[in-house]
Design an enzyme around this catalytic site. Structure first.
Site: not given
Ligand code: 6GU
Length: 239
Positions: A87, A114, A152, A167
């Protein structure tokens, strides 16, 4: 290209593999392979994670487990570009997708719990990618997003007539969103299809579409500026 996905839930990618653009890309000679960390773990009972040193909630994917998974897949041979889904990674956009699809071989590593032991980030990851500023339970959905956007873009993935090159956000559209599309019926509940699209004048249609793309780009830019103005981060700034 060859795309390898490492996950604790490889079966969650079954759906992705039923998708037409993916099937087309695979028929064109591209490869999609799935690996389960548990199949190559050096630990007993198919263990892959452990409690964090220093305490705290959640479990962490072990570095020796990731090492063993990569070793099992690639041995001491050539390694693909290794992309960790996390994330806090670099935000996925069309430019990053173009960068990845240009690679001959990419591995996507999905995390759960985690996340990965920090040494995975330091010693194995070439890139860290996120699909947005929010936290999901695992990297599987993001990996599917990445796999979809890459597949794609491969030649032949979208069939004969269409191509991802035009696109929304593509270089051809100068990074702009795509123009609006219409199909039959020409009128529904009094809602009309723009006259120019029914005119058969290809040059006029082209101009109209470019103009609509520009309008949307301007509206997007304004929405982003206003989101930025209103964000808590910019509130403390003096600019
Ligand atoms: Cl790549 N992983 C996780 N666990 N949450 C996310 C993400 C990735 N991208 C946005 N939120």
């Amino acid at each position: 290209m060859r795309l390898d996905i490492f996950s604790l839930f490889p079966e969650s990618f079954d759906w992705l593999q039923t998708q037409r653009p993916v099937q087309n890309a695979l028929r064109e000679g591209n490869e999609l392979r799935l690996f389960n960390y548990r199949d190559s773990t050096p630990l007993s009972g198919r263990q892959v994670d452990d409690a964090p040193y220093g305490g705290g909630a959640g479990m962490v994917l072990r570095v020796d487990v990731i090492d063993a998974a990569l070793q099992a897949a690639y041995g001491d041979g050539l390694r693909p570009r290794i992309v960790l889904l996390t994330p806090t990674g670099r935000l996925l956009d069309d430019e990053l997708a173009d960068e990845l699809v240009a690679e001959r071989h990419v591995a996507l590593l999905c995390g759960r719990y985690e996340g990965f032991d920090e040494r995975v980030h330091e010693h194995f990851a070439d890139d860290e990618v996120s699909i947005g500023r929010y936290v999901l339970a695992g990297g599987e959905l993001p990996a599917m997003v990445v796999a979809d956007v890459l597949m794609r873009k491969l030649p032949g993935a979208l069939g004969n007539a269409s191509s991802a090159a035009e696109d929304s956000y593509s270089r051809v559209l100068e990074g702009m969103p795509e123009y609006p599309h219409y199909t039959r019926p020409p009128v529904h509940r009094g809602w009309k299809v723009p006259e120019v699209l029914l005119s058969g004048d290809h040059e006029k249609v082209r101009e109209w579409r470019l103009e609509r793309s520009r309008e949307r780009a301007a509206a997007f830019a304004e929405a982003e500026r206003s989101a930025h103005r209103d964000s808590p981060k910019s509130a403390s700034r003096t600019e």
